[in-house]
Scaffold this active site. Structure first.
Site, mmCIF file in Angstrom:
data_model
loop_
_atom_site.group_PDB
_atom_site.id
_atom_site.type_symbol
_atom_site.label_atom_id
_atom_site.label_comp_id
_atom_site.label_asym_id
_atom_site.label_seq_id
_atom_site.Cartn_x
_atom_site.Cartn_y
_atom_site.Cartn_z
ATOM 1 N N LYS A 189 0.843 -1.201 0.000
ATOM 2 C CA LYS A 189 0.000 0.000 0.000
ATOM 3 C C LYS A 189 0.874 1.246 0.000
ATOM 4 C CE LYS A 189 -3.930 2.037 2.519
ATOM 5 N NZ LYS A 189 -4.851 1.901 3.660
ATOM 6 N N SER A 231 -9.782 2.005 2.786
ATOM 7 C CA SER A 231 -8.903 2.710 1.889
ATOM 8 C C SER A 231 -7.892 1.808 1.174
ATOM 9 C CB SER A 231 -8.136 3.784 2.662
ATOM 10 O OG SER A 231 -7.327 3.198 3.660
ATOM 11 N N SER A 244 -10.085 -0.314 6.979
ATOM 12 C CA SER A 244 -9.506 -0.204 5.635
ATOM 13 C C SER A 244 -8.826 -1.445 5.088
ATOM 14 C CB SER A 244 -8.516 0.951 5.581
ATOM 15 O OG SER A 244 -9.222 2.141 5.403
HETATM 16 N N1 GLN Z 1 -13.103 4.443 5.910
HETATM 17 C C1 GLN Z 1 -12.531 4.846 7.156
HETATM 18 C C2 GLN Z 1 -12.101 6.287 7.086
HETATM 19 O O1 GLN Z 1 -12.322 6.894 6.091
HETATM 20 C C3 GLN Z 1 -11.417 3.944 7.492
HETATM 21 C C4 GLN Z 1 -10.108 4.336 6.939
HETATM 22 C C5 GLN Z 1 -8.990 3.422 7.347
HETATM 23 O O2 GLN Z 1 -9.168 2.409 7.997
HETATM 24 N N2 GLN Z 1 -7.791 3.842 6.983
HETATM 25 O O3 GLN Z 1 -11.571 6.824 7.991
#
Ligand code: GLN
Length: 454
Positions: free
Chosen positions: A60, A135, A159
């Site tokens: 990532k 994400s 995410s």
């Molecule tokens: N979707 C969540 C957010 O926007 C989780 C993001 C994540 O776990 N990095 O914060």
């Protein structure tokens, strides 16, 4: 089969499908091929010993890789080449994996669909009209599309698990502290964890093995022993006590999703486990608590991107303050700005007690809900997400509906416990994920239950 063969297959597949899937932001073919060649020479000389000897992996793009562009999918870091490797990357080198490239994500890991990337929207390989989740959408999509066998993601509020669920692969968020965060670009430091995304539970256990352990460079990494995770893959769940929170099968959860969880519980029952309904009464406050705390931490963490020390700098600023303002206004996307503003407000004097401090107190109550359940049960099971993957563009104009998608994953980060998503069925041709949550540092039991489905 040689490592060079695997690496060739990986790039071949990327050439075939990545034009459509768009999972990769940066490829590192020359170095990958050279590294694979070295591995093959070791293999020929019978010297190979790394745990994941010669395996291609995707990383990532919020995990720093020395000399290999690391953007966090943000314009502000578009041309940023880190000068060191993250601890997990060093550990991958020890395990002798081959880094194929860097994977797309929502900008600074803020989002649930990959549409917040500053560069491209990754597609779900199961249906290109739908999102891969976020994400870590690039990480999940690349594994689902067969571009790499393994990838690393990060999970602050779901995410890893949410995109794994949307893409029909296996994704684990380790216990907070299990894996070093050194070299992970910080979003919300008290919640962030790096974790493995793979096609099978077995692969997942091996990858976690490779990246786990205390690290002097990260004072929040835990000094606890790392068990042999693969040893827990016995398929034996006899006598295991499972808790199913009623909040996880209630309102807002699609019928097919509910049914697939109940079917999975039947499988476990047949194998000798038992389950009961329980309650995590403070779950309903988790979303608000998470967005308040994570945005507060993000507003502090992202202050380092000022146009001076890292990345993008505006042209011809009028003075220093103007340089900060313009570099940040031009470099950050809308969602990142929204969170910085929310977090800055919540932390500002006069509001701190009403928002940040209160959210911290609620976090403690959420943690206690989990402790109470784990006093009597071995694992908690529910869906990973309330629905399967949604359509591109469907939620992007409405941040609150987008946030609501994380309702079942976020409590796990607030409590700091481990959670995995494993494929458990389909709805309208799209994969569904079963979430298995364990006690602190008990990834072994989580894997044991997950493996029963393979
Ligand atoms: N979707 C969540 C957010 O926007 C989780 C993001 C994540 O776990 N990095 O914060």
């Amino acid at each position: 089969i040689t490592s060079s063969d695997l690496v060739s297959e990986s790039y071949k597949r990327i050439n075939e499908v990545d034009g459509k899937v768009q999972a990769f932001l940066t490829l590192d073919e020359e170095n990958a091929r050279a590294a694979a060649k070295k591995i093959d020479e070791k293999l020929a000389a019978d010297e190979g010993k790394g745990l994941l000897f010669g395996m291609p992996i995707g990383v990532k793009d919020n995990i720093v890789t020395k000399g290999l562009r690391t953007t966090c999918a943000s314009k502000i870091l578009e041309n940023f080449d880190p000068i060191y490797d993250a601890t997990v990357v060093n550990k991958l080198t020890d395990a002798e994996t081959i880094t194929i490239g860097k994977l797309n994500m929502d900008e600074f890991a803020m989002g649930s669909s990959n549409e917040n990337s500053g560069f491209q929207a990754t597609r779900n390989p199961w249906n290109l009209e739908t999102v891969p989740g976020g994400s870590s959408g690039g990480s999940a999509a690349s594994v689902a599309a067969g571009e790499v066998l393994f990838s690393l993601g990060s999970d602050t509020g779901g995410s890893i698990r949410q995109p794994a669920s949307f893409c029909g692969v296996v994704g684990l968020k380790p216990t907070y502290g299990r894996v070093s965060r050194f070299g992970l670009v910080a979003f919300a430091s008290s919640l962030d964890q790096i974790g493995p995304i793979t096609r099978t539970v077995e692969d997942n256990a091996y990858l976690l093995q490779a990246i786990s352990g205390v690290d002097p460079m990260d004072s929040t990494s835990a000094n606890v022993s790392v068990p042999n995770f693969a040893e827990s893959l016995t398929g034996d769940v006899k006598g295991l006590k499972i808790a199913v929170p009623k909040e996880y099968l209630g309102e807002g959860v699609q019928e097919e999703v509910r049914q697939s969880v109940l079917d999975s519980l039947k499988v476990l029952e047949k194998l000798g486990a038992t389950w009961e309904e329980v309650s995590l009464p403070h779950s309903k406050y988790a979303l608000a608590t998470y967005y308040l705390l994570s945005s507060s931490e993000a507003s502090a963490n992202l202050s380092r991107f000022d146009g001076v020390r890292y990345g993008y700098r505006t042209e011809q600023p009028e003075n220093l303050i103007d340089l900060y303002k313009k570099s940040r206004s031009e470099g950050f996307g809308d969602e990142v700005k929204r969170r910085i503003m929310l977090g800055t407000f919540a932390l500002s004097s006069g509001y701190y007690d009403a928002y940040y401090k209160k959210a911290q107190k609620v976090r403690t109550l959420i943690k206690k809900d989990f402790e109470d359940v784990f006093a009597k049960y071995d694992v908690i099971i529910g869906p990973t997400t309330p629905t399967p993957a949604f359509k591109l563009g469907e939620k992007i104009d409405d941040p609150l509906t987008m946030y609501a998608n994380d309702i079942l994953t976020i409590p796990v980060n607030l409590a700091g416990v481990p959670g995995i998503s494993v494929p458990c069925g389909f709805s309208n041709g799209l994969p569904l994920g079963l979430q298995i949550i364990g006690k602190h540092f008990d990834e072994s039991t989580v894997y044991r239950v997950a493996h029963a489905f393979e």
